[in-house]
Scaffold this active site. Structure first.
Site, PDB file in Angstrom:
ATOM      1  CB  CYS A   1       6.331 -10.170  -7.522  1.00  0.00           C
ATOM      2  SG  CYS A   1       6.149  -8.399  -7.741  1.00  0.00           S
TER       3      CYS A   1
ATOM      4  CB  CYS B   1       4.353  -7.986  -1.388  1.00  0.00           C
ATOM      5  SG  CYS B   1       3.102  -7.009  -2.207  1.00  0.00           S
TER       6      CYS B   1
ATOM      7  CB  CYS C   1      -0.756  -5.866  -8.466  1.00  0.00           C
ATOM      8  SG  CYS C   1       0.167  -5.321  -7.025  1.00  0.00           S
TER       9      CYS C   1
ATOM     10  CD  GLU D   1       9.999  18.934  -6.539  1.00  0.00           C
ATOM     11  OE1 GLU D   1      10.820  18.308  -7.230  1.00  0.00           O
ATOM     12  OE2 GLU D   1       9.721  18.613  -5.364  1.00  0.00           O
TER      13      GLU D   1
ATOM     14  CE1 TYR E   1      15.265  18.060  -1.603  1.00  0.00           C
ATOM     15  CE2 TYR E   1      14.729  18.581   0.674  1.00  0.00           C
ATOM     16  CZ  TYR E   1      15.668  18.377  -0.310  1.00  0.00           C
ATOM     17  OH  TYR E   1      17.002  18.469  -0.015  1.00  0.00           O
TER      18      TYR E   1
ATOM     19  CD  GLN F   1       3.623  10.403  -0.079  1.00  0.00           C
ATOM     20  OE1 GLN F   1       3.769   9.210  -0.292  1.00  0.00           O
ATOM     21  NE2 GLN F   1       4.491  11.106   0.617  1.00  0.00           N
TER      22      GLN F   1
ATOM     23  CB  CYS G   1      -0.027 -11.676  -4.156  1.00  0.00           C
ATOM     24  SG  CYS G   1       0.825 -11.701  -5.751  1.00  0.00           S
TER      25      CYS G   1
ATOM     26  CG  ASP H   1       8.050  14.537   1.907  1.00  0.00           C
ATOM     27  OD1 ASP H   1       8.778  13.544   2.140  1.00  0.00           O
ATOM     28  OD2 ASP H   1       6.908  14.448   1.427  1.00  0.00           O
TER      29      ASP H   1
ATOM     30  CB  CYS I   1      10.360   7.882   1.807  1.00  0.00           C
ATOM     31  SG  CYS I   1      11.704   8.561   0.803  1.00  0.00           S
TER      32      CYS I   1
END
Length: 569
Positions: free
Chosen positions: A78, A81, A170, A350, A329, A293, A72, A406, A433
């Site tokens: 941007c 990334c 992208c 949730e 979650y 995901q 890219c 999660d 995450c």
């Protein structure tokens, strides 16, 4: 070091945000887009006492880890990334070290333990999905705006700004995105449909959401608009419907002056209100508001690890059909349904009602009958379940064989972690995450009867600094189950004391005074008494949360219990 100084820097390390780190006469500089091994010329943009931030001006000697020609061409502008210019094998090493470093520094996990239990990071192969570590995202949200020449543009925001970098192709998104975006831009120009202006809160089209089913090849397009409808929407829908795989075209109504992308009201424009896709052999219906995901290839690997770490595949752990699992979650039931194929019973929790509706529907379409879902905050639902179970079963403690969490980036609240500990599952599987909050929560769990058994990072987001991690914690075999023997008529018989856990405090107050105290009240009193609560626990996402404070009498009961268990002088 002064602002605007031009310096030569050898990059010796990389920060958690992917920025290069080097020193000039002992002064540390953080330089975006520089990677380990680079020798660069940089301009100091902000100078503090012991460190500063600099802009990369020229690469004098490129690192052996630097990609000669990034895929890219706007990656640096941007900001999406952050490490695309780093060779992929080096990206994996960086992410693995990031997880390891956080577990050691924040989680206080001994290095020798990690040497033994940490497994190699799971990366993407070039032949996987639609292009290995490129074109892996099944979802993208593109802002719509106006450039300086008055043209309608779309792309992504430049790093830390809301200035759109024009780009319809992208490298991380699926290739069909470009055709869809150009069609929408041409339609807006032809019919004079306005783009949204954030500053003025004017204009119609705010964002375009595109989802793609990697297995089914189904496509969803959802336009987020600042209004009740889209003029000539039927024309756009007809044009989009000609694209092979197009399944759902909808409008998301968002008239609020907010940075939140999606509105809560979804209107159909053409086709279904959802698309379907698979993770492994489990089918999911995905609506515009569903959390799913973004990298399905890596997600399947992640969920298989979660299943493996749960022990439901391990016959030495007993019959999996006898196991009770809680999935906190749970979103639209992605992990829950994966686990339900092996477990006896799975409970999912949730906070988003629409997600729970999707989860129940996903269970139905997969003919999975041993999964049950609850709407609410995990940090409230599980503690309340724990309390209610004891009431209904004569003081018997609620139990789970496996608890899977999660959580969002903020991690778990202490009341939830404490309830998990009180339920004493044989295993806790934590999918994260954010390895920093994971490490914080692992520290709590290791200090309350659990030991870290397995750790593995999974690269869900190649070319970015983000990484998923899955860990397994097991109940220490020498952890005693505390039984508080009560004789209500004789205060001196409150033995053995045990520790000031939430469950012990609740039992003490209930047995002595005949009233129940919620975990929130205990947390409030602990905080007021200056007892350790852990970083960032108990914070609400709401700007003006509706807080229920502990009644004065119950506050005194809790303080008495804390004194009894030795936590308060």
């Amino acid at each position: 070091m002064q602002k605007n100084d031009i310096v030569k820097v050898v990059i010796e390390d990389v920060g958690v945000g992917g920025e290069g780190i080097g020193k000039v006469n002992g002064y540390t500089l953080f330089i975006k887009d520089a990677i380990i091994g680079d020798v660069v010329e940089a301009k100091v943009m902000k100078a503090k006492k012991n460190y500063g931030y600099a802009r990369l001006m020229n690469i004098l000697t490129p690192s052996e880890y630097r990609v000669e020609k990034p895929v890219c061409q706007v990656a640096r502008k941007c900001g999406g990334c952050q490490i695309q210019e780093m060779k992929y094998d080096r990206q994996l090493e960086f992410k693995n070290q990031k997880v390891r470093g956080n577990l050691m520094r924040i989680g206080e996990v001994p290095e020798r333990l990690l040497d033994r239990i940490m497994e190699p990071i799971v990366g993407m192969d070039e032949t996987e999905g639609l292009g290995g570590p490129y074109h892996y995202r099944n979802k993208a949200q593109f802002p719509i705006g106006i450039d300086k020449d008055g043209n309608i543009v779309t792309g992504f925001y430049a790093g830390r700004t809301h200035s759109i970098i024009s780009n319809t192709n992208c490298a991380l998104g699926v290739e069909i995105n470009e055709q869809i975006l150009k069609l929408i831009l041409d339609f807006m120009k032809e019919y004079h449909i306005s783009a949204y202006d954030e500053g003025k809160h004017q204009g119609l089209v705010r964002h375009v959401l595109i989802r793609y089913g990697f297995t089914t090849k189904e496509i969803m397009v959802c336009l987020v608009i600042n209004g009740g409808g889209l003029p000539h929407g039927e024309v756009l829908a007809k044009r989009l419907a000609k694209i092979e795989g197009m399944t759902s075209v909808t409008l998301s109504i968002n008239k609020e002056k907010t940075n939140v992308i999606m509105g809560n009201v979804i209107k159909p424009l053409w086709g279904q209100m959802y698309i379907t896709d698979y993770i492994g052999n489990v089918k999911y219906q995905i609506s515009p508001l569903s959390f799913f995901q973004v990298n399905p290839v890596q997600t399947e690997k992640l969920y298989k690890l979660a299943l493996e770490y749960s022990g439901l595949n391990d016959v030495s752990c007993g019959n999996p059909r006898d196991k009770v699992v809680w999935d906190l979650y749970c979103g639209i039931g992605t992990i829950s349904l994966f686990l339900a194929q092996k477990a006896g019973k799975v409970y999912g929790v949730e906070i988003v009602p629409q997600a729970i509706d999707d989860a129940r529907n996903n269970a139905k379409i997969n003919e999975i009958e041993n999964a049950e879902f609850f709407v609410g905050k995990a940090e409230e639902v599980l503690p309340q379940y724990y309390e209610d179970y004891a009431k209904e079963h004569g003081g018997e403690t609620a139990h789970a064989d496996v608890i899977v969490v999660d959580p969002p980036r903020k991690g778990c609240e202490e009341t939830l972690l404490q309830t998990m500990v009180d339920m004493q599952p044989e295993r806790i599987v934590y999918v994260s995450c954010d390895s920093a909050t994971l490490a914080r929560d692992v520290k709590f769990l290791r200090g309350n009867g659990y030991e870290l058994e397995r750790v593995r990072a999974v690269d869900q987001f190649p070319h970015t600094v983000h990484v998923e991690t899955v860990v397994q914690l097991s109940l220490k075999k020498d952890t005693p189950k505390i039984e508080v023997i009560m004789e209500p008529e004789e205060e001196s018989n409150y033995t053995p004391k045990g520790k000031a856990s939430y469950s012990n405090i609740k039992k003490y107050v209930k047995d002595k005074y005949g009233v129940n105290v919620h975990s929130r009240y205990i947390a409030e009193v602990k905080r007021l008494c200056g007892l350790e609560m852990g970083e960032n626990y108990r914070k609400s996402k709401k700007e003006n949360p509706d807080i229920k404070y502990c009644p004065p009498q119950k506050k005194e009961y809790i303080k008495e219990a804390l004194r009894y268990f030795g936590a308060l002088a």
